[in-house]
Design a protein around this motif. Structure first.
Motif, PDB file in Angstrom:
ATOM      1  N   LEU A 184       0.856  -1.182   0.000  1.00 18.01           N
ATOM      2  CA  LEU A 184       0.000   0.000   0.000  1.00 18.01           C
ATOM      3  C   LEU A 184       0.894   1.235   0.000  1.00 18.01           C
ATOM      4  CD1 LEU A 184      -2.766   1.491   0.382  1.00 18.01           C
ATOM      5  CD2 LEU A 184      -2.325   1.329   2.855  1.00 18.01           C
ATOM      6  N   VAL A 185       0.683   2.101  -0.980  1.00 18.56           N
ATOM      7  CA  VAL A 185       1.338   3.404  -1.026  1.00 18.56           C
ATOM      8  C   VAL A 185       0.202   4.408  -0.819  1.00 18.56           C
ATOM      9  CG1 VAL A 185       2.723   4.989  -2.409  1.00 18.56           C
ATOM     10  CG2 VAL A 185       3.022   2.501  -2.686  1.00 18.56           C
ATOM     11  N   TRP A 186       0.249   5.139   0.299  1.00 15.21           N
ATOM     12  CA  TRP A 186      -0.879   6.011   0.626  1.00 15.21           C
ATOM     13  C   TRP A 186      -0.388   7.258   1.327  1.00 15.21           C
ATOM     14  CZ3 TRP A 186       1.265   3.840   4.645  1.00 15.21           C
ATOM     15  CH2 TRP A 186       0.852   4.106   5.948  1.00 15.21           C
ATOM     16  N   GLY A 187      -1.299   8.155   1.618  1.00 10.31           N
ATOM     17  CA  GLY A 187      -0.980   9.448   2.200  1.00 10.31           C
ATOM     18  C   GLY A 187      -0.352   9.423   3.567  1.00 10.31           C
ATOM     19  N   GLY A 188      -0.177   8.250   4.153  1.00 15.23           N
ATOM     20  CA  GLY A 188       0.570   8.100   5.383  1.00 15.23           C
ATOM     21  C   GLY A 188      -0.167   8.409   6.668  1.00 15.23           C
TER      22      GLY A 188
ATOM     23  N   ARG B 268       2.873  -4.613   2.904  1.00 18.44           N
ATOM     24  CA  ARG B 268       3.779  -3.532   3.306  1.00 18.44           C
ATOM     25  C   ARG B 268       3.060  -2.191   3.236  1.00 18.44           C
ATOM     26  NH1 ARG B 268       7.931  -1.829   0.609  1.00 18.44           N
ATOM     27  NH2 ARG B 268       9.141  -1.256   2.418  1.00 18.44           N
ATOM     28  N   LEU B 269       3.563  -1.234   4.025  1.00 16.96           N
ATOM     29  CA  LEU B 269       3.008   0.118   4.068  1.00 16.96           C
ATOM     30  C   LEU B 269       4.083   1.132   3.722  1.00 16.96           C
ATOM     31  CD1 LEU B 269       1.027  -0.023   7.455  1.00 16.96           C
ATOM     32  CD2 LEU B 269       0.160  -0.443   5.143  1.00 16.96           C
ATOM     33  N   VAL B 270       3.831   1.907   2.660  1.00 15.40           N
ATOM     34  CA  VAL B 270       4.703   3.002   2.292  1.00 15.40           C
ATOM     35  C   VAL B 270       3.864   4.276   2.334  1.00 15.40           C
ATOM     36  CG1 VAL B 270       6.118   4.041   0.478  1.00 15.40           C
ATOM     37  CG2 VAL B 270       6.189   1.558   0.853  1.00 15.40           C
ATOM     38  N   GLY B 271       4.142   5.107   3.313  1.00  9.56           N
ATOM     39  CA  GLY B 271       3.403   6.347   3.482  1.00  9.56           C
ATOM     40  C   GLY B 271       4.127   7.525   2.883  1.00  9.56           C
ATOM     41  N   VAL B 272       3.350   8.464   2.349  1.00 14.19           N
ATOM     42  CA  VAL B 272       3.909   9.717   1.852  1.00 14.19           C
ATOM     43  C   VAL B 272       3.074  10.825   2.499  1.00 14.19           C
ATOM     44  CG1 VAL B 272       4.513  11.119  -0.136  1.00 14.19           C
ATOM     45  CG2 VAL B 272       4.574   8.612  -0.331  1.00 14.19           C
ATOM     46  N   SER B 273       3.621  11.375   3.557  1.00 15.52           N
ATOM     47  CA  SER B 273       2.919  12.412   4.304  1.00 15.52           C
ATOM     48  C   SER B 273       3.421  13.779   3.854  1.00 15.52           C
ATOM     49  CB  SER B 273       3.139  12.217   5.807  1.00 15.52           C
ATOM     50  OG  SER B 273       2.313  13.077   6.547  1.00 15.52           O
TER      51      SER B 273
ATOM     52  N   ASP C 116       6.319   0.774   7.029  1.00 18.47           N
ATOM     53  CA  ASP C 116       7.601   0.207   6.621  1.00 18.47           C
ATOM     54  C   ASP C 116       8.526   1.290   6.072  1.00 18.47           C
ATOM     55  OD1 ASP C 116       7.160  -2.746   7.026  1.00 18.47           O
ATOM     56  OD2 ASP C 116       5.454  -2.266   5.743  1.00 18.47           O
ATOM     57  N   GLU C 117       7.919   2.284   5.476  1.00 17.55           N
ATOM     58  CA  GLU C 117       8.662   3.432   4.963  1.00 17.55           C
ATOM     59  C   GLU C 117       7.747   4.642   5.049  1.00 17.55           C
ATOM     60  OE1 GLU C 117      10.736   4.860   0.749  1.00 17.55           O
ATOM     61  OE2 GLU C 117      10.042   2.795   0.953  1.00 17.55           O
ATOM     62  N   MET C 118       8.290   5.792   5.461  1.00 15.66           N
ATOM     63  CA  MET C 118       7.512   7.016   5.519  1.00 15.66           C
ATOM     64  C   MET C 118       8.344   8.148   4.919  1.00 15.66           C
ATOM     65  SD  MET C 118       4.643   8.541   6.296  1.00 15.66           S
ATOM     66  CE  MET C 118       3.797   7.364   7.354  1.00 15.66           C
ATOM     67  N   VAL C 119       7.778   8.771   3.909  1.00 15.64           N
ATOM     68  CA  VAL C 119       8.398   9.918   3.262  1.00 15.64           C
ATOM     69  C   VAL C 119       7.585  11.137   3.682  1.00 15.64           C
ATOM     70  CG1 VAL C 119       8.914  10.987   1.033  1.00 15.64           C
ATOM     71  CG2 VAL C 119       9.080   8.499   1.294  1.00 15.64           C
TER      72      VAL C 119
ATOM     73  N   LYS D 207       1.824  14.344  -4.064  1.00 13.84           N
ATOM     74  CA  LYS D 207       1.173  13.651  -5.185  1.00 13.84           C
ATOM     75  C   LYS D 207       2.211  13.077  -6.142  1.00 13.84           C
ATOM     76  CE  LYS D 207      -1.551  17.178  -6.030  1.00 13.84           C
ATOM     77  NZ  LYS D 207      -2.546  18.090  -6.604  1.00 13.84           N
ATOM     78  N   ALA D 208       3.267  13.836  -6.411  1.00 11.32           N
ATOM     79  CA  ALA D 208       4.315  13.359  -7.314  1.00 11.32           C
ATOM     80  C   ALA D 208       5.001  12.119  -6.740  1.00 11.32           C
ATOM     81  CB  ALA D 208       5.330  14.468  -7.576  1.00 11.32           C
ATOM     82  N   GLN D 209       5.269  12.119  -5.447  1.00 11.88           N
ATOM     83  CA  GLN D 209       5.907  10.970  -4.804  1.00 11.88           C
ATOM     84  C   GLN D 209       4.982   9.746  -4.792  1.00 11.88           C
ATOM     85  OE1 GLN D 209       8.981  10.200  -3.396  1.00 11.88           O
ATOM     86  NE2 GLN D 209       9.624  12.022  -4.516  1.00 11.88           N
ATOM     87  N   LEU D 210       3.708   9.964  -4.526  1.00  5.52           N
ATOM     88  CA  LEU D 210       2.751   8.856  -4.530  1.00  5.52           C
ATOM     89  C   LEU D 210       2.706   8.198  -5.914  1.00  5.52           C
ATOM     90  CD1 LEU D 210      -0.030  10.530  -2.388  1.00  5.52           C
ATOM     91  CD2 LEU D 210       1.142   8.385  -1.800  1.00  5.52           C
TER      92      LEU D 210
END
Length: 179
Positions: free
Chosen positions: A34-38, A57-62, A75-78, A87-90
């Motif tokens: 999952l790649v989501w807004g974190g 796995r969880l990849v957040g982009v806050s 698992d990863e937070m940007v 939005k570009a990173q997501l």
């Protein structure tokens, strides 16, 4: 597959949380990320919890101004400086995009992703998960845009409308070549 999910951070009723939980379970059990807004609140939390509980796995982009709502066990937070960078990173970190129910932020994300796809700036499959008919009006508007010549390519080439998570994931797996 890295699946970006755009969705609300609001607390919502079962019409929306049940399909979200079901889709999250499919992501996790399928071994996807999952790649989501974190965020660790509302529907975002429901989906992240479901993915995590089912082995995904969880990849957040806050974003900096929402840092206090960021999930601490991803698992990863940007963390980005602003919403445009978020939005570009997501998009950059995903293989496919699912748009679930949400408000103006989700609508902004959806229209930007579709605009970029329309112009050939990405070719990732995009699904609108139409839980409880939430996107019926938007589908009607898109159909009108297509019929009246506002879309330079067929609507079906831009977005797939799924009525449930099973249909959404099946479409994505076929689109990215997962058997």
């Amino acid at each position: 597959m890295n699946i970006c999910v755009f969705l609300s951070a609001a607390d919502l009723d079962e019409r929306y949380t049940t399909p979200a939980r079901e889709f999250a379970e499919l992501i996790g059990k399928g071994g996807h990320t999952l790649v989501w807004g974190g965020s660790d609140v509302g529907l975002m939390k429901v989906v992240a919890d479901g993915v995590r509980e089912n082995g995904g796995r969880l990849v957040g982009v806050s974003v900096e101004f929402l840092g206090d709502k960021a999930r601490t066990d991803a698992d990863e937070m940007v963390v980005t400086a602003d919403l445009a960078e978020r939005k570009a990173q997501l998009l950059a970190r995903s293989d496919a995009i699912v748009i679930m129910v949400g408000g103006t932020g989700t609508l902004d994300e959806a229209t930007e992703i579709l605009e970029l796809k329309k112009h050939g700036l990405h070719t990732k499959p995009v699904v609108l998960l139409n839980a409880a008919g939430f996107y019926d009006g938007l589908r009607q508007q898109f159909q009108r845009m297509e019929e009246e010549g506002f879309l330079p390519l067929p609507l079906a080439d831009l977005v797939f409308f799924a009525e449930d998570g099973v249909g959404a994931l099946a479409y994505l797996e076929e689109a990215v070549g997962i058997q």
